[in-house]
Write an enzyme that holds these catalytic residues in place. Sequence first.
Site, PDB file in Angstrom:
ATOM      1  N   TYR A 145     -65.211 137.680 -29.606  1.00  0.00           N
ATOM      2  CA  TYR A 145     -65.817 137.429 -30.913  1.00  0.00           C
ATOM      3  C   TYR A 145     -64.799 137.831 -31.970  1.00  0.00           C
ATOM      4  O   TYR A 145     -64.230 138.920 -31.920  1.00  0.00           O
ATOM      5  CB  TYR A 145     -67.091 138.273 -31.065  1.00  0.00           C
ATOM      6  CG  TYR A 145     -67.772 138.164 -32.406  1.00  0.00           C
ATOM      7  CD1 TYR A 145     -68.503 137.022 -32.747  1.00  0.00           C
ATOM      8  CD2 TYR A 145     -67.697 139.196 -33.327  1.00  0.00           C
ATOM      9  CE1 TYR A 145     -69.150 136.932 -33.982  1.00  0.00           C
ATOM     10  CE2 TYR A 145     -68.337 139.112 -34.560  1.00  0.00           C
ATOM     11  CZ  TYR A 145     -69.056 137.976 -34.881  1.00  0.00           C
ATOM     12  OH  TYR A 145     -69.693 137.892 -36.097  1.00  0.00           O
ATOM     13  N   ASP A 240     -56.363 140.328 -31.956  1.00  0.00           N
ATOM     14  CA  ASP A 240     -57.461 140.792 -32.797  1.00  0.00           C
ATOM     15  C   ASP A 240     -57.828 142.220 -32.385  1.00  0.00           C
ATOM     16  O   ASP A 240     -58.528 142.446 -31.397  1.00  0.00           O
ATOM     17  CB  ASP A 240     -58.657 139.841 -32.633  1.00  0.00           C
ATOM     18  CG  ASP A 240     -59.857 140.286 -33.469  1.00  0.00           C
ATOM     19  OD1 ASP A 240     -59.796 141.380 -34.075  1.00  0.00           O
ATOM     20  OD2 ASP A 240     -60.851 139.547 -33.501  1.00  0.00           O
ATOM     21  N   LYS A 268     -62.772 147.779 -39.046  1.00  0.00           N
ATOM     22  CA  LYS A 268     -63.521 148.948 -38.552  1.00  0.00           C
ATOM     23  C   LYS A 268     -62.810 150.263 -38.893  1.00  0.00           C
ATOM     24  O   LYS A 268     -62.867 150.715 -40.024  1.00  0.00           O
ATOM     25  CB  LYS A 268     -63.810 148.789 -37.058  1.00  0.00           C
ATOM     26  CG  LYS A 268     -64.651 147.516 -36.764  1.00  0.00           C
ATOM     27  CD  LYS A 268     -65.225 147.499 -35.386  1.00  0.00           C
ATOM     28  CE  LYS A 268     -65.848 146.173 -34.996  1.00  0.00           C
ATOM     29  NZ  LYS A 268     -67.205 145.963 -35.471  1.00  0.00           N
TER      30      LYS A 268
HETATM   31  N1  HOZ Z   1     -68.193 143.202 -34.023  1.00  0.00           N
HETATM   32  C1  HOZ Z   1     -69.426 143.842 -34.249  1.00  0.00           C
HETATM   33  C2  HOZ Z   1     -70.349 143.725 -33.089  1.00  0.00           C
HETATM   34  N2  HOZ Z   1     -69.779 143.356 -31.921  1.00  0.00           N
HETATM   35  C3  HOZ Z   1     -70.015 143.376 -35.506  1.00  0.00           C
HETATM   36  C4  HOZ Z   1     -71.307 144.005 -35.795  1.00  0.00           C
HETATM   37  C5  HOZ Z   1     -72.203 142.993 -36.399  1.00  0.00           C
HETATM   38  O1  HOZ Z   1     -72.090 141.814 -36.054  1.00  0.00           O
HETATM   39  O2  HOZ Z   1     -73.018 143.429 -37.183  1.00  0.00           O
END
Ligand code: HOZ
Length: 430
Positions: A145, A240, A268
């Site tokens: 993702y 990433d 983050k």
């Molecule tokens: N990358 C985060 C979760 N895998 C993002 C958190 C979200 O989507 O709120």
Amino acid sequence: MSNRVRSQTLQERAERYFPGGVNSPVRAFRAVGGAPPFIDRAEGAYLYDADGNRYIDYFGSWGPMILGHAFPPVVEAIQRAARKSSSFGASTASEADLAERIASCYPAIEKMRFVSSGTEATMSAIRLARAATGRKIVVKFEGCYHGHADGLLVKAGSGVATFGIPGSAGVPEEIAHLTLALPYNDLAAVEAAFAAHPDAIAAIILEPVVGNAGCIPPAAGYLAGLRKITANHGALLIVDEVMTGFRVALGGACELYSLDPDLVTLGKIVGGGLPVGVFGGKRRFMDLLAPLGPVYQAGTLSGNPLAMAAGLATLGYLQEHAAEIYARLEAASSALAEGVAGEASRAGVALATNRVGAMWTWFFTAAPVANYGDAAKSDTAAFGRFHHAMLDQGIWLPPSQFEAAFLSTAHTDADITATIAAARKAFAGC
Ligand code: HOZ
């Protein structure tokens, strides 16, 4: 079961204003059922909900809170910055201060840009790669993702995997077709893609340790193989590190696996809990950005002074105490992940544990998990029961099988012992 009456009321109110009652889908607890507790405050390793319940926090705001919540040097840095105003829309010295820290941890990042989220960072890196190569296709991996930009939702992880959405409505086919999603940890599939699309692939983008399909480490030689293939074919390698940056090592996965990518994305931890994304890399690519070059990218709050202050305080502390911090995170995460795995085995629960440093996932499956296809075979109903059994004992895990758990420097040995004891009880009900 703890009393969460006030949270329930707050959820009902939130549902009047926000789709699903949330401002990001993974917060909604749909994958594990029930209503999510509403947070009142947090300190160190503990979250306190609106009903006064305390939880040991193992999702750490989905990654940023490596030093624990309300870490005093970070809070003080934000307060100092806020007294000078919260935004200028003009340059401050703090931007280059934070950039210096980042560059000293990431030799691959010669120049960078600050943005306000990981999504902006990956979206901008892709645009840069297309401009640099004059090519359109982007290779990503199933279950990875990279935020919610159109072209990156194809076979994505995190909420997209959690809710079983294969891509996203609203993404035109013409855009989705420019993304090739391949299985992770399979170099032959990558070679085949380059053979099938000669001189058409602009970049490979990947999570070097997958976190958004649950935690999946790279196989030995996999990252080096991707570096070699992209270099041979004139495509860019975009790593990433939004999740892994400053988490699996001070210099992230690039340091841990001796990787020299063309572009890196961060988020983050780099913002110390405030909204920051970064994309950066080789000068020859970064200098294609306006105002030097023809690639446009911008943001009113990019390099925001409060966010820079929080990031600086966080990275400064991590750098100054790196040896002890990363040794502690490794030892504590190993004790916890293995301790819980041991309880599962004693209870006869099939569990595959994947961990890299202070990020890990307990997959409810007997077989090893090396890609999204393996992760998807997990017993998500059993995960949901485990999640709630832990929550009811004051342990808050990420509410999806397809997410990574995180440890902070604030977690104590007593927290870990209590978590293993809670898991023992929870497995009895799985
Ligand atoms: N990358 C985060 C979760 N895998 C993002 C958190 C979200 O989507 O709120």
